[in-house]
Design a protein around this motif. Sequence first.
Motif, PDB file in Angstrom:
ATOM      1  N   PRO A 364      30.945  -8.001 -35.437  1.00 16.53           N
ATOM      2  CA  PRO A 364      30.523  -7.679 -33.773  1.00 16.53           C
ATOM      3  C   PRO A 364      31.253  -6.762 -33.407  1.00 16.53           C
ATOM      4  N   ARG A 365      30.665  -5.928 -31.970  1.00 19.97           N
ATOM      5  CA  ARG A 365      31.179  -4.875 -31.388  1.00 19.97           C
ATOM      6  C   ARG A 365      32.570  -5.249 -30.904  1.00 19.97           C
ATOM      7  N   ASP A 366      32.848  -6.448 -30.647  1.00 21.37           N
ATOM      8  CA  ASP A 366      34.392  -6.833 -29.923  1.00 21.37           C
ATOM      9  C   ASP A 366      35.337  -7.429 -31.267  1.00 21.37           C
ATOM     10  N   ALA A 367      34.975  -7.081 -32.240  1.00 20.06           N
ATOM     11  CA  ALA A 367      36.049  -7.536 -33.287  1.00 20.06           C
ATOM     12  C   ALA A 367      37.332  -6.735 -33.222  1.00 20.06           C
ATOM     13  N   ARG A 368      38.254  -7.441 -33.776  1.00 22.80           N
ATOM     14  CA  ARG A 368      39.719  -6.724 -33.722  1.00 22.80           C
ATOM     15  C   ARG A 368      40.246  -6.887 -35.006  1.00 22.80           C
ATOM     16  N   LEU A 369      41.374  -6.002 -35.154  1.00 21.32           N
ATOM     17  CA  LEU A 369      41.781  -5.646 -36.499  1.00 21.32           C
ATOM     18  C   LEU A 369      42.106  -6.810 -37.224  1.00 21.32           C
ATOM     19  N   SER A 370      42.964  -7.576 -36.592  1.00 16.07           N
ATOM     20  CA  SER A 370      43.621  -8.966 -37.084  1.00 16.07           C
ATOM     21  C   SER A 370      42.248  -9.875 -37.696  1.00 16.07           C
ATOM     22  N   GLU A 371      41.223  -9.848 -37.008  1.00 17.83           N
ATOM     23  CA  GLU A 371      40.196 -10.783 -37.681  1.00 17.83           C
ATOM     24  C   GLU A 371      39.654 -10.151 -38.833  1.00 17.83           C
ATOM     25  N   LEU A 372      39.563  -9.060 -39.062  1.00 23.76           N
ATOM     26  CA  LEU A 372      39.271  -8.201 -40.309  1.00 23.76           C
ATOM     27  C   LEU A 372      40.221  -8.635 -41.368  1.00 23.76           C
ATOM     28  N   LEU A 373      41.449  -8.239 -41.061  1.00 18.09           N
ATOM     29  CA  LEU A 373      42.528  -8.534 -42.223  1.00 18.09           C
ATOM     30  C   LEU A 373      42.702  -9.944 -42.635  1.00 18.09           C
ATOM     31  N   ASP A 374      42.366 -10.744 -41.766  1.00 21.47           N
ATOM     32  CA  ASP A 374      42.389 -12.203 -42.213  1.00 21.47           C
ATOM     33  C   ASP A 374      41.342 -12.516 -43.281  1.00 21.47           C
ATOM     34  N   ALA A 375      40.257 -11.527 -43.187  1.00 23.49           N
ATOM     35  CA  ALA A 375      39.359 -11.871 -44.387  1.00 23.49           C
ATOM     36  C   ALA A 375      39.323 -11.102 -45.674  1.00 23.49           C
ATOM     37  N   ILE A 376      40.451 -10.288 -45.660  1.00 16.63           N
ATOM     38  CA  ILE A 376      40.406  -9.477 -46.604  1.00 16.63           C
ATOM     39  C   ILE A 376      41.594  -9.890 -47.706  1.00 16.63           C
ATOM     40  N   PRO A 377      41.325 -10.343 -48.951  1.00 14.31           N
ATOM     41  CA  PRO A 377      42.666 -10.617 -50.063  1.00 14.31           C
ATOM     42  C   PRO A 377      42.881  -9.380 -50.629  1.00 14.31           C
ATOM     43  N   VAL A 378      44.262  -9.351 -50.751  1.00 16.37           N
ATOM     44  CA  VAL A 378      45.015  -8.280 -51.427  1.00 16.37           C
ATOM     45  C   VAL A 378      45.937  -8.719 -52.566  1.00 16.37           C
ATOM     46  N   PRO A 379      46.152  -7.698 -53.333  1.00  9.19           N
ATOM     47  CA  PRO A 379      46.748  -8.045 -54.479  1.00  9.19           C
ATOM     48  C   PRO A 379      48.518  -8.305 -54.239  1.00  9.19           C
ATOM     49  N   GLU A 380      48.770  -9.640 -54.998  1.00  7.38           N
ATOM     50  CA  GLU A 380      50.092  -9.772 -54.467  1.00  7.38           C
ATOM     51  C   GLU A 380      51.260  -8.928 -54.984  1.00  7.38           C
ATOM     52  N   ASN A 381      52.057  -8.768 -54.231  1.00  6.47           N
ATOM     53  CA  ASN A 381      53.266  -7.922 -54.618  1.00  6.47           C
ATOM     54  C   ASN A 381      52.867  -6.528 -55.005  1.00  6.47           C
ATOM     55  N   MET A 382      51.695  -5.947 -54.669  1.00  6.14           N
ATOM     56  CA  MET A 382      51.241  -4.712 -54.650  1.00  6.14           C
ATOM     57  C   MET A 382      50.821  -3.895 -53.637  1.00  6.14           C
ATOM     58  N   THR A 383      51.007  -4.662 -52.465  1.00 13.25           N
ATOM     59  CA  THR A 383      50.381  -4.063 -51.348  1.00 13.25           C
ATOM     60  C   THR A 383      51.201  -3.755 -50.081  1.00 13.25           C
ATOM     61  N   ALA A 384      51.439  -2.537 -49.757  1.00 13.07           N
ATOM     62  CA  ALA A 384      52.496  -2.248 -48.400  1.00 13.07           C
ATOM     63  C   ALA A 384      51.828  -2.578 -47.311  1.00 13.07           C
TER      64      ALA A 384
END
Length: 575
Positions: A364-384
Motif C-alpha cells: 500500500p502507498r502508506d506502508a512503512r519500513l517496519s511492516e515490510l521487515l516484519d514479513a521478511i525472514p533472514v538467515p540466522e547469524n548471517m545478517t547484519a
Amino acid sequence: MNATRLIKRLSLKRPLATVSLLLVSSLISSTSWAQSISLPNTILPEDQASQQQVEQVNDTPRADWRSGTYGPVSAQPQNPDVLPPFGANLFTGGFRGAMGDGLNAGYQVKPGDQITVRVWGALEFERVLPVDAQGNIFIPGSGPLNVEGQNSQQVESSVRGAITSVYPENVQVYTNVQGVQPVAVFVTGYVENPGRFAGTPNDSVLYFLDQAGGIDQDLGSYRQIRVMRNDRTVATVDLYDFLINGSIARPQFQDGDTIVVEERGPAIAVGGDVHREHRYELLGNQLSGAELVNLARLRSGVSHVLLRGNRDDGPFAQYFPLDMFYGQTIRSGDEVLFSADKRSETIVVEVEGSYYGPSRFALPRDARLSELLDAIPVPENMTAVESISLQRESVRQQQKQSMEDSLRRLETTYLSAESSTNEEAKIRAQEAELIQDFVERARELEPSGRLVVAYNDRISDIRLQDGDIITIPEISDSMLISGEVLVPQAAVFRPGMNVIDYIESAGGFTNRADEDHILIVRQNGAVENARNVNLRPGDEILVMPAAPTHNLQLASTLTQILFQIAVATRVAVDL
C-alpha cells in the motif's frame, strides 16, 4: 532467525505497526480515508468592529472541488494551427513509387482498352480486339459487340453469348482484358504542387495526391477531397477513414478527371498523454468526445481529460474523468489534453541482500519500513541487521542536483576570475585546466541515492516510496581499503587494528593522499571521519586525495566537493 526477531532486537524511532505483511501481495486495502486541514475557530484579538467584518465575510466555496471538473489551468491554451495535422506523415509512404496496371476483377472496360479473344472447337481464332470509341469490339463472324462499362467476367459472358448465337455447338471461348488505356488526371486545390499527372484508371486517389506533393499541411483538408468529372462530383474521399480503418473510396478514373482538395475545415488541438500531438479536422463545427477518443491514439493509463476553449459566455475549461468525457461536445478551436492522473494505491519496492523470499513486493502507498521487515525472514547469524540501508530515486536526484550545483559554482567562481599579473595568469590557467578536468570526471559519476535508516542500532520507521531498494547486508569479515593508497585491496578484519594499520597493509599513502582526511564508509551507507571511530567488519576505509593547489580558498572548495562526491557515490575522485 526471521525479520520479526530482527525488528525486536532493534530500537525503532516509531512504534511498529500492527499490520502483518506475511501475505504481502494481498495488502491493498479496499477502503481508504482522507483527512482535511481544519483551522481553529478563532480570530485575531481585534476590536468588535473588526470581528463583525470577519463574520460578514462570504465563505461560500467558489467551486465544488470534489466534483473533479474544476481545477487550475496553468498553461496557455494550445493553438491548433501550430500543431501538425493528423495524417501529416501519410505522404511519406511512397504511394507514387509504382503505378498500377489497372487490371482487377472490378475494372470496367472503356474505349482504348484491348481484349484478347480465343475461340476453339467448331470455330478457331485468336485475336486482340481493341475497344473502339463507341465501346464496341468487332468479333469475326458475329459483328460488333458493346462491352464498355463491363468487368472481365461480364465481357467473357457477352463474347461467349455473341459467338454461340452463331455457332451454337462445340465452341469454347476464352477472353482476357490485356491492357488498359492510361489516363491523365488533374490534381488541384490545397496541394503542394498542383498539376496534371499520368496513371491508370484504377490507381488510387493517394497515388495522384502523392505525385502532387501531398496535401498542404497548413491549409489543405484531409477530410474533404472531391473527384470531379464533367463538372460533377463522382466521389468524395475522407482520408481519416483510411488512417483509422484502412478504407478508402476507389473511383475508376477517366482521362480528364480532376481531384480537388478543399480548404481545411475547423480544427481542434489534442495533446497530453497521447502518442502524437496533432491537429484534428472537424467535418462540421463539433464532434463528441467518443469520436475524438476513437481518432486520437491515447497512451495507456489515461484517466482524465482537460477540455478548454471559448464559448458564447467566455473562456471555458473543465476537467473530466475519461468515461464522462465521451458524452462531451468539442467545438472548433478547443484544446483537449489527455492525462494519466489517477494515483496508484500501490507501490513496488525491491529487497536485496541476505534474506529469503521474493525480490519485489507490492505494498500500500502508506506502508512503512517496519511492516515490510516484519514479513521478511533472514538467515540466522548471517545478517547484519544493524546495517540495513535504503536507496531512493528522489534522494539520488537530490544528490545529483546538489553535485551539479557545487560543480557549477566551482566553474563560475574560478574559471571566470581575472588575473592582475602574468605570473598569476599562468597559475590561473593551470588551475582552470585542473578544475575543468575534475568537473568533467565528476559529472560522469552517478550518486547512489543511499538513505541511512540504521544508526546506533536503531532503524527509522520511515514511509516507503515507489521504487525504493532496501539492502539487508550479510555479516562481513572483511575491510575494504581504497582511495589514495598504493594497493587498494580487501583485507580480513582483525580486532585491535586501527585505520593506519590497514592503510599500511595496503602499501601506505600515495603522494596525492590527504592524510588528514580519511573517511569510513559503513555498511549502512553512513560516512564518518576516521578520527575517533571504532572500526567494524564490513567498513570501507576511503583515503581522500589532496587538492593540488596553493590557493587556500580553492583547495578548501575542492576538498568540500570531494567530500560531497564521496558521500554520494562512495568514490574518491582523483584530482
